[in-house]
Scaffold this motif. Structure first.
Motif, PDB file in Angstrom:
ATOM      1  N   ARG A  17      15.071  44.715 -26.319  1.00 24.72           N
ATOM      2  CA  ARG A  17      15.177  43.925 -27.543  1.00 24.72           C
ATOM      3  C   ARG A  17      15.853  42.590 -27.231  1.00 24.72           C
ATOM      4  O   ARG A  17      16.867  42.537 -26.551  1.00 24.72           O
ATOM      5  CB  ARG A  17      16.007  44.683 -28.570  1.00 24.72           C
ATOM      6  CG  ARG A  17      16.151  43.997 -29.901  1.00 24.72           C
ATOM      7  CD  ARG A  17      16.935  44.854 -30.893  1.00 24.72           C
ATOM      8  NE  ARG A  17      16.527  46.250 -30.901  1.00 24.72           N
ATOM      9  CZ  ARG A  17      15.474  46.747 -31.563  1.00 24.72           C
ATOM     10  NH1 ARG A  17      14.714  45.955 -32.278  1.00 24.72           N
ATOM     11  NH2 ARG A  17      15.199  48.028 -31.521  1.00 24.72           N
ATOM     12  N   LEU A  18      15.258  41.516 -27.739  1.00 23.80           N
ATOM     13  CA  LEU A  18      15.834  40.185 -27.674  1.00 23.80           C
ATOM     14  C   LEU A  18      16.150  39.792 -29.111  1.00 23.80           C
ATOM     15  O   LEU A  18      15.283  39.895 -29.987  1.00 23.80           O
ATOM     16  CB  LEU A  18      14.832  39.203 -27.056  1.00 23.80           C
ATOM     17  CG  LEU A  18      15.293  37.767 -26.868  1.00 23.80           C
ATOM     18  CD1 LEU A  18      16.443  37.694 -25.863  1.00 23.80           C
ATOM     19  CD2 LEU A  18      14.127  36.903 -26.401  1.00 23.80           C
ATOM     20  N   MET A  19      17.391  39.383 -29.357  1.00 22.96           N
ATOM     21  CA  MET A  19      17.790  39.018 -30.708  1.00 22.96           C
ATOM     22  C   MET A  19      18.229  37.563 -30.728  1.00 22.96           C
ATOM     23  O   MET A  19      18.535  36.984 -29.690  1.00 22.96           O
ATOM     24  CB  MET A  19      18.921  39.929 -31.181  1.00 22.96           C
ATOM     25  CG  MET A  19      18.494  41.382 -31.289  1.00 22.96           C
ATOM     26  SD  MET A  19      19.797  42.478 -31.882  1.00 22.96           S
ATOM     27  CE  MET A  19      20.942  42.438 -30.514  1.00 22.96           C
ATOM     28  N   GLY A  20      18.274  36.981 -31.930  1.00 22.15           N
ATOM     29  CA  GLY A  20      18.706  35.606 -32.040  1.00 22.15           C
ATOM     30  C   GLY A  20      18.965  35.193 -33.469  1.00 22.15           C
ATOM     31  O   GLY A  20      18.716  35.949 -34.410  1.00 22.15           O
ATOM     32  N   CYS A  21      19.470  33.953 -33.613  1.00 22.50           N
ATOM     33  CA  CYS A  21      19.737  33.385 -34.932  1.00 22.50           C
ATOM     34  C   CYS A  21      19.860  31.871 -34.799  1.00 22.50           C
ATOM     35  O   CYS A  21      19.944  31.336 -33.701  1.00 22.50           O
ATOM     36  CB  CYS A  21      21.019  33.957 -35.527  1.00 22.50           C
ATOM     37  SG  CYS A  21      22.519  33.408 -34.681  1.00 22.50           S
ATOM     38  N   ASP A  22      19.874  31.213 -35.944  1.00 23.99           N
ATOM     39  CA  ASP A  22      20.186  29.793 -36.007  1.00 23.99           C
ATOM     40  C   ASP A  22      21.649  29.663 -36.392  1.00 23.99           C
ATOM     41  O   ASP A  22      22.086  30.243 -37.390  1.00 23.99           O
ATOM     42  CB  ASP A  22      19.331  29.089 -37.068  1.00 23.99           C
ATOM     43  CG  ASP A  22      17.909  28.882 -36.623  1.00 23.99           C
ATOM     44  OD1 ASP A  22      17.712  28.442 -35.469  1.00 23.99           O
ATOM     45  OD2 ASP A  22      16.983  29.135 -37.415  1.00 23.99           O
ATOM     46  N   ALA A  23      22.399  28.919 -35.606  1.00 29.26           N
ATOM     47  CA  ALA A  23      23.799  28.653 -35.935  1.00 29.26           C
ATOM     48  C   ALA A  23      23.863  27.328 -36.691  1.00 29.26           C
ATOM     49  O   ALA A  23      23.241  26.351 -36.266  1.00 29.26           O
ATOM     50  CB  ALA A  23      24.642  28.578 -34.673  1.00 29.26           C
ATOM     51  N   PRO A  24      24.597  27.281 -37.790  1.00 31.23           N
ATOM     52  CA  PRO A  24      24.743  25.995 -38.490  1.00 31.23           C
ATOM     53  C   PRO A  24      25.271  24.932 -37.523  1.00 31.23           C
ATOM     54  O   PRO A  24      25.979  25.249 -36.561  1.00 31.23           O
ATOM     55  CB  PRO A  24      25.772  26.309 -39.589  1.00 31.23           C
ATOM     56  CG  PRO A  24      25.638  27.782 -39.819  1.00 31.23           C
ATOM     57  CD  PRO A  24      25.310  28.365 -38.463  1.00 31.23           C
ATOM     58  N   PRO A  25      24.912  23.676 -37.759  1.00 27.27           N
ATOM     59  CA  PRO A  25      25.253  22.606 -36.818  1.00 27.27           C
ATOM     60  C   PRO A  25      26.721  22.580 -36.379  1.00 27.27           C
ATOM     61  O   PRO A  25      27.006  22.315 -35.221  1.00 27.27           O
ATOM     62  CB  PRO A  25      24.889  21.336 -37.583  1.00 27.27           C
ATOM     63  CG  PRO A  25      23.823  21.769 -38.532  1.00 27.27           C
ATOM     64  CD  PRO A  25      24.165  23.184 -38.908  1.00 27.27           C
ATOM     65  N   ASP A  26      27.640  22.877 -37.268  1.00 25.07           N
ATOM     66  CA  ASP A  26      29.054  22.833 -36.890  1.00 25.07           C
ATOM     67  C   ASP A  26      29.498  24.058 -36.088  1.00 25.07           C
ATOM     68  O   ASP A  26      30.633  24.120 -35.622  1.00 25.07           O
ATOM     69  CB  ASP A  26      29.942  22.648 -38.124  1.00 25.07           C
ATOM     70  CG  ASP A  26      29.765  23.737 -39.156  1.00 25.07           C
ATOM     71  OD1 ASP A  26      28.671  24.347 -39.224  1.00 25.07           O
ATOM     72  OD2 ASP A  26      30.722  23.993 -39.904  1.00 25.07           O
ATOM     73  N   HIS A  27      28.595  25.044 -35.900  1.00 26.38           N
ATOM     74  CA  HIS A  27      28.922  26.242 -35.125  1.00 26.38           C
ATOM     75  C   HIS A  27      28.081  26.398 -33.852  1.00 26.38           C
ATOM     76  O   HIS A  27      28.361  27.253 -33.028  1.00 26.38           O
ATOM     77  CB  HIS A  27      28.734  27.508 -35.981  1.00 26.38           C
ATOM     78  CG  HIS A  27      29.783  27.665 -37.014  1.00 26.38           C
ATOM     79  ND1 HIS A  27      29.709  27.079 -38.263  1.00 26.38           N
ATOM     80  CD2 HIS A  27      30.954  28.342 -37.001  1.00 26.38           C
ATOM     81  CE1 HIS A  27      30.764  27.400 -38.963  1.00 26.38           C
ATOM     82  NE2 HIS A  27      31.546  28.157 -38.219  1.00 26.38           N
ATOM     83  N   TYR A  28      27.039  25.583 -33.708  1.00 25.83           N
ATOM     84  CA  TYR A  28      26.151  25.726 -32.564  1.00 25.83           C
ATOM     85  C   TYR A  28      26.823  25.262 -31.279  1.00 25.83           C
ATOM     86  O   TYR A  28      27.480  24.218 -31.240  1.00 25.83           O
ATOM     87  CB  TYR A  28      24.856  24.931 -32.769  1.00 25.83           C
ATOM     88  CG  TYR A  28      23.964  24.967 -31.554  1.00 25.83           C
ATOM     89  CD1 TYR A  28      23.238  26.105 -31.246  1.00 25.83           C
ATOM     90  CD2 TYR A  28      23.880  23.887 -30.693  1.00 25.83           C
ATOM     91  CE1 TYR A  28      22.432  26.164 -30.117  1.00 25.83           C
ATOM     92  CE2 TYR A  28      23.081  23.927 -29.564  1.00 25.83           C
ATOM     93  CZ  TYR A  28      22.364  25.068 -29.283  1.00 25.83           C
ATOM     94  OH  TYR A  28      21.576  25.118 -28.167  1.00 25.83           O
TER      95      TYR A  28
END
Length: 136
Positions: A62-73
């Protein structure tokens, strides 16, 4: 026990996971945006269609992921997603697909430990190593 990789993106998670699904031959099991979840109110309105959780299953991995808000990326550093592949032709195919519009750090080639080995950073900024070990 299984160890699973979790990738963080700066807004391209959905596009990246559709690309990985095609390259790796897996199946997207989850693609959940912030919108419609209890935490949607905690992200900017412009970010609510971005991905809170994505999951791609390839064989039994399994490969997982997400988008981090700009101030957290944070850009990935000091890591690589490594794919161990049995057939050299598959290693070549996957390497070249992931390298498209990315940066090759080491061309895929025979090494003293592998039939094929190569390193790249894909178009989404994710570092990869492709390894096809020599037969024992």
């Amino acid at each position: 026990m299984k160890l699973n990789s979790h990738l963080t993106f700066s807004g391209q998670c959905e596009i990246a996971f559709k690309f990985y699904e095609e390259c790796l031959g897996g199946e997207i099991e989850a693609m959940i945006p912030h919108e419609g979840t209890p935490i949607a109110k905690d992200v900017p309105e412009s970010w609510r269609k971005k991905i809170l959780h994505a999951s791609l299953v390839v064989d039994d991995q399994r490969l997982m992921g997400c988008d981090a808000p700009p101030d957290h990326y944070q850009k990935p550093q000091g890591i690589s997603v490594t794919i161990n592949i049995k057939r050299p032709a598959d290693a070549e195919r996957i390497f070249h697909a992931l390298a498209e519009e990315g940066t090759v750090q080491m061309a895929i080639q025979p090494t003293f430990w592998a039939e094929r080995f190569g390193m790249l950073v894909d178009r989404f900024g994710i570092p990869w190593m492709i390894n096809c070990e020599k037969a024992a």
